[in-house]
Design a protein around this motif. Structure first.
Motif, PDB file in Angstrom:
ATOM      1  N   ALA A   1      16.013   2.569 -38.238  1.00  0.00           N
ATOM      2  CA  ALA A   1      14.658   2.069 -38.494  1.00  0.00           C
ATOM      3  C   ALA A   1      13.990   1.669 -37.182  1.00  0.00           C
ATOM      4  N   LEU A   2      14.745   1.027 -36.280  1.00  0.00           N
ATOM      5  CA  LEU A   2      14.172   0.665 -34.985  1.00  0.00           C
ATOM      6  C   LEU A   2      13.841   1.926 -34.185  1.00  0.00           C
ATOM      7  N   ARG A   3      14.742   2.881 -34.173  1.00  0.00           N
ATOM      8  CA  ARG A   3      14.483   4.127 -33.435  1.00  0.00           C
ATOM      9  C   ARG A   3      13.189   4.789 -33.921  1.00  0.00           C
ATOM     10  N   GLU A   4      12.986   4.787 -35.241  1.00  0.00           N
ATOM     11  CA  GLU A   4      11.789   5.417 -35.792  1.00  0.00           C
ATOM     12  C   GLU A   4      10.531   4.641 -35.415  1.00  0.00           C
ATOM     13  N   ARG A   5      10.586   3.317 -35.467  1.00  0.00           N
ATOM     14  CA  ARG A   5       9.412   2.509 -35.100  1.00  0.00           C
ATOM     15  C   ARG A   5       9.074   2.688 -33.630  1.00  0.00           C
ATOM     16  N   VAL A   6      10.114   2.716 -32.788  1.00  0.00           N
ATOM     17  CA  VAL A   6       9.895   2.881 -31.354  1.00  0.00           C
ATOM     18  C   VAL A   6       9.313   4.263 -31.063  1.00  0.00           C
ATOM     19  N   ALA A   7       9.879   5.288 -31.667  1.00  0.00           N
ATOM     20  CA  ALA A   7       9.383   6.648 -31.428  1.00  0.00           C
ATOM     21  C   ALA A   7       7.924   6.791 -31.855  1.00  0.00           C
ATOM     22  N   ALA A   8       7.566   6.141 -32.969  1.00  0.00           N
ATOM     23  CA  ALA A   8       6.192   6.239 -33.457  1.00  0.00           C
ATOM     24  C   ALA A   8       5.207   5.643 -32.463  1.00  0.00           C
ATOM     25  N   GLN A   9       5.606   4.560 -31.780  1.00  0.00           N
ATOM     26  CA  GLN A   9       4.713   3.927 -30.820  1.00  0.00           C
ATOM     27  C   GLN A   9       4.750   4.595 -29.453  1.00  0.00           C
ATOM     28  N   LEU A  10       5.929   5.079 -29.053  1.00  0.00           N
ATOM     29  CA  LEU A  10       6.037   5.724 -27.741  1.00  0.00           C
ATOM     30  C   LEU A  10       5.427   7.119 -27.735  1.00  0.00           C
ATOM     31  N   GLY A  11       5.559   7.805 -28.864  1.00  0.00           N
ATOM     32  CA  GLY A  11       5.193   9.205 -28.893  1.00  0.00           C
ATOM     33  C   GLY A  11       6.295  10.094 -28.358  1.00  0.00           C
ATOM     34  N   CYS A  12       7.472   9.540 -28.147  1.00  0.00           N
ATOM     35  CA  CYS A  12       8.651  10.302 -27.725  1.00  0.00           C
ATOM     36  C   CYS A  12       9.883   9.558 -28.216  1.00  0.00           C
ATOM     37  N   ALA A  13      11.022  10.235 -28.211  1.00  0.00           N
ATOM     38  CA  ALA A  13      12.247   9.662 -28.773  1.00  0.00           C
ATOM     39  C   ALA A  13      13.002   8.849 -27.733  1.00  0.00           C
ATOM     40  N   ASP A  14      13.567   7.734 -28.170  1.00  0.00           N
ATOM     41  CA  ASP A  14      14.474   6.921 -27.354  1.00  0.00           C
ATOM     42  C   ASP A  14      15.791   6.860 -28.124  1.00  0.00           C
ATOM     43  N   ALA A  15      16.845   7.400 -27.535  1.00  0.00           N
ATOM     44  CA  ALA A  15      18.130   7.494 -28.241  1.00  0.00           C
ATOM     45  C   ALA A  15      18.748   6.139 -28.512  1.00  0.00           C
ATOM     46  N   TRP A  16      18.466   5.154 -27.660  1.00  0.00           N
ATOM     47  CA  TRP A  16      19.110   3.857 -27.871  1.00  0.00           C
ATOM     48  C   TRP A  16      18.221   2.708 -27.400  1.00  0.00           C
TER      49      TRP A  16
ATOM     50  N   PHE B   1      33.095 -17.217  -8.569  1.00  0.00           N
ATOM     51  CA  PHE B   1      33.032 -16.888  -9.998  1.00  0.00           C
ATOM     52  C   PHE B   1      32.140 -17.936 -10.680  1.00  0.00           C
ATOM     53  N   PRO B   2      30.825 -17.850 -10.526  1.00  0.00           N
ATOM     54  CA  PRO B   2      29.958 -18.872 -11.120  1.00  0.00           C
ATOM     55  C   PRO B   2      30.013 -18.868 -12.648  1.00  0.00           C
ATOM     56  N   ARG B   3      29.765 -20.039 -13.213  1.00  0.00           N
ATOM     57  CA  ARG B   3      29.651 -20.167 -14.666  1.00  0.00           C
ATOM     58  C   ARG B   3      28.223 -19.834 -15.086  1.00  0.00           C
ATOM     59  N   SER B   4      28.064 -19.487 -16.343  1.00  0.00           N
ATOM     60  CA  SER B   4      26.720 -19.206 -16.846  1.00  0.00           C
ATOM     61  C   SER B   4      26.665 -19.496 -18.341  1.00  0.00           C
ATOM     62  N   MET B   5      25.454 -19.534 -18.844  1.00  0.00           N
ATOM     63  CA  MET B   5      25.216 -19.668 -20.278  1.00  0.00           C
ATOM     64  C   MET B   5      24.063 -18.745 -20.649  1.00  0.00           C
ATOM     65  N   VAL B   6      24.233 -17.964 -21.703  1.00  0.00           N
ATOM     66  CA  VAL B   6      23.201 -17.023 -22.124  1.00  0.00           C
ATOM     67  C   VAL B   6      22.857 -17.262 -23.590  1.00  0.00           C
ATOM     68  N   ASP B   7      21.615 -16.930 -23.947  1.00  0.00           N
ATOM     69  CA  ASP B   7      21.200 -17.134 -25.329  1.00  0.00           C
ATOM     70  C   ASP B   7      20.004 -16.246 -25.636  1.00  0.00           C
ATOM     71  N   SER B   8      20.122 -15.426 -26.633  1.00  0.00           N
ATOM     72  CA  SER B   8      19.011 -14.682 -27.218  1.00  0.00           C
ATOM     73  C   SER B   8      19.576 -13.886 -28.392  1.00  0.00           C
ATOM     74  N   ILE B   9      18.945 -13.965 -29.542  1.00  0.00           N
ATOM     75  CA  ILE B   9      19.424 -13.235 -30.714  1.00  0.00           C
ATOM     76  C   ILE B   9      19.060 -11.766 -30.556  1.00  0.00           C
ATOM     77  N   THR B  10      20.074 -10.907 -30.635  1.00  0.00           N
ATOM     78  CA  THR B  10      19.895  -9.470 -30.374  1.00  0.00           C
ATOM     79  C   THR B  10      20.478  -8.675 -31.541  1.00  0.00           C
ATOM     80  N   PRO B  11      19.679  -8.395 -32.568  1.00  0.00           N
ATOM     81  CA  PRO B  11      20.199  -7.604 -33.687  1.00  0.00           C
ATOM     82  C   PRO B  11      20.601  -6.195 -33.241  1.00  0.00           C
ATOM     83  N   ALA B  12      21.514  -5.605 -33.975  1.00  0.00           N
ATOM     84  CA  ALA B  12      21.985  -4.263 -33.636  1.00  0.00           C
ATOM     85  C   ALA B  12      20.865  -3.235 -33.802  1.00  0.00           C
ATOM     86  N   THR B  13      20.919  -2.203 -32.984  1.00  0.00           N
ATOM     87  CA  THR B  13      19.979  -1.088 -33.099  1.00  0.00           C
ATOM     88  C   THR B  13      20.298  -0.273 -34.350  1.00  0.00           C
ATOM     89  N   ASP B  14      19.268   0.096 -35.076  1.00  0.00           N
ATOM     90  CA  ASP B  14      19.467   0.952 -36.247  1.00  0.00           C
ATOM     91  C   ASP B  14      18.423   2.063 -36.237  1.00  0.00           C
TER      92      ASP B  14
END
Length: 491
Positions: free
Chosen positions: A232-247, A217-230
């Motif tokens: 607005a993000l879905r719309e920005r991603v879809a605009a760049q991908l050219g297809c929809a990403d549900a999450w 059972f190794p120990r670990s430490m993690v760090d990165s700020i991860t804001p919640a998906t909303d």
């Protein structure tokens, strides 16, 4: 609009980074419990970096109760988009997750995957609540744990599934998997190990002994700020991908993963994907508490008194940004017993860059929550070490004094405190109004926070001076206190 999946992957615009390997040739070697946004923005990305060279470590993502992730990403063949928030939005499609299961609806499929000999690592991001702990021990009265002890072959909890999978492997004479906690929980691997042993002991002492001797059972430490998906993000991603990403998920560019090199089975070459392998996880945790979390608290209380809303906004104030940088380099870094290979200056540089990231909207009001619990481990320990070493503590006391002023201001304005000691703290303003010495003395009487330091005359005097330096705690008064404390940008 079409949906992101294997069929649409090749048609994405050239600027979109996509998996650099043939997904059909990967094999599931990791089961991850708690496949939420942080895992998909952090650990899964590290694994994605490795699959081109070592295809045996694809991920089965397991949600204990909610089917939302499975239902969102299943039609996408497990693919999703990572958006990195640092100036221009950059997108990358992650392919590391090959299977998604909901344990509540598919318990036998989860157990079968845990028993698969190809699975050699189980990882978890379930938050502290998911470990069902009471203090440092497993809460055997917790409804899920009580259920699992009575029916260990049909578990409900993460601990129950981890141990049930190990029991199946032991019965089939299959080597155990390593169990790696990736939650920000002190001594996470040690606490998970003790919980698993306590749970197994409750219904099968022989299994508990096998886990004790055979499972890592190794120990670990993690760090990165991860804001919640909303949306607005879905719309920005879809605009760049050219297809929809549900999450899709989003995070800052910075990421850290420190892992104890203690495995009972094979492991991915994490270090090739930027993770740090170390035997001193506590040292990294210590450095993060002092060099990242303490300045966060300093920004929260000093910035809030100045009427500032976010971390990035606070870092645009030269006096406050300069004060925080000087605090880190001159007052905090010298107190660290740094792990081997750890560079405090480079770490400080990275943190300051993270604080300045305009795409991360990190509210000071949220960081200010639970100050009575955070300050002892974030700042007061540094002050105690500085006192022992005979170093100055004036600057270190200013964020503590700012917290006191913040508490009194909130009480005076009728704003509810988010703190376990909220009632006690709010009452302090009514008993010490207008008397700085009495106010500091009243706060120092909170033994849960300040004992035994409250008896050190050097600390009491420095804290009283810092409190008085903040004057009436208006933005102008705070700015003058920062300037007097050396809050300049040139450190």
């Amino acid at each position: 609009m079409s949906r992101l999946n294997e069929a649409t992957l090749a048609a994405l615009p050239p600027a979109i980074v996509r998996p650099a390997y043939d997904r059909t040739k990967t094999r599931i070697g990791i089961v991850h419990i708690g496949a939420g946004a942080f895992h998909r923005a952090h650990q899964a990305v590290h694994i994605d970096d490795l699959l081109a060279d070592d295809p045996d470590w694809a991920i089965c993502g397991v949600s204990l109760r909610s089917a939302d992730v499975r239902d969102a990403l299943g039609p996408q063949d497990g693919l999703y988009t990572l958006a990195l928030l640092g100036g221009n939005l950059s997108l990358r499609v992650i392919g590391a997750i090959r299977e998604l299961l909901c344990a509540r609806e598919e318990p036998q499929a989860v157990l079968a995957r845990l028993a698969d000999p190809a699975v050699r690592l189980v990882t978890l991001t379930i938050t502290e609540k998911g470990y069902c702990l009471s203090g440092d021990a497993l809460d055997l009265a917790h409804p899920d744990i009580a259920h699992d002890v009575a029916s260990p072959q049909a578990p409900a909890s993460a601990i129950g599934y981890v141990v049930a999978g190990l029991a199946l492997r032991r019965a089939a004479d299959i080597a155990p998997y390593t169990v790696l906690s990736c939650d920000n929980l002190a001594d996470n691997g040690g606490r998970l190990r003790r919980a698993a042993l306590q749970y197994a002991q409750a219904f099968d002492p022989d299994l508990a002994r096998w886990i004790e001797t055979e499972v890592a059972f190794p120990r670990s430490m993690v760090d990165s700020i991860t804001p919640a998906t909303d949306d607005a993000l879905r719309e920005r991603v879809a605009a760049q991908l050219g297809c929809a990403d549900a999450w899709p998920v989003q995070r800052e560019p910075y990421t850290q993963w420190v892992i104890e090199d203690h495995f009972c089975n094979a492991r991915p070459a994490f270090e090739r994907a930027g993770a740090t392998i170390s035997d001193d996880i506590a040292g990294y945790d210590h450095a993060k508490l002092r060099l990242l979390n303490a300045p966060h608290s300093a920004l929260a209380y000093l910035g809030s008194l100045m009427g500032i809303e976010t971390v990035a906004d606070a870092m645009r104030q030269p006096a406050l940004a300069g004060f925080v940088e000087r605090l880190m380099r001159a007052d905090i870094a010298p107190t660290l017993d740094a792990p081997r290979g750890f560079d405090p200056d480079a770490y400080t540089d990275a943190i300051l860059a993270r604080f300045r990231n305009p795409d991360i909207r990190h509210l000071l009001s949220q960081i200010a929550w639970d100050g009575s619990q955070k300050l002892p481990v974030r700042i007061l320990g540094t002050i105690a070490d500085a006192l022992v070493a005979g170093r100055p503590i004036d600057r270190l006391c200013l964020p503590v004094a700012a917290w006191m002023r913040f508490v009194r201001r909130q009480a005076r304005n009728g704003v509810a405190l988010v703190d376990p000691l909220a009632d006690t703290l709010s009452a302090l303003d009514r008993t010490t109004a207008g008397d700085a010495s009495a106010a500091v003395a009243a706060f120092l009487a909170l033994d849960a926070m300040f004992a035994p330091m409250s008896g050190d005359e050097r600390f009491v005097a420095a804290l009283r001076d810092a409190y008085m330096a903040l004057g009436d705690a208006t933005p102008g008064a705070v700015s003058r206190a920062l300037a007097a404390a050396g809050g300049t940008a040139d450190v």
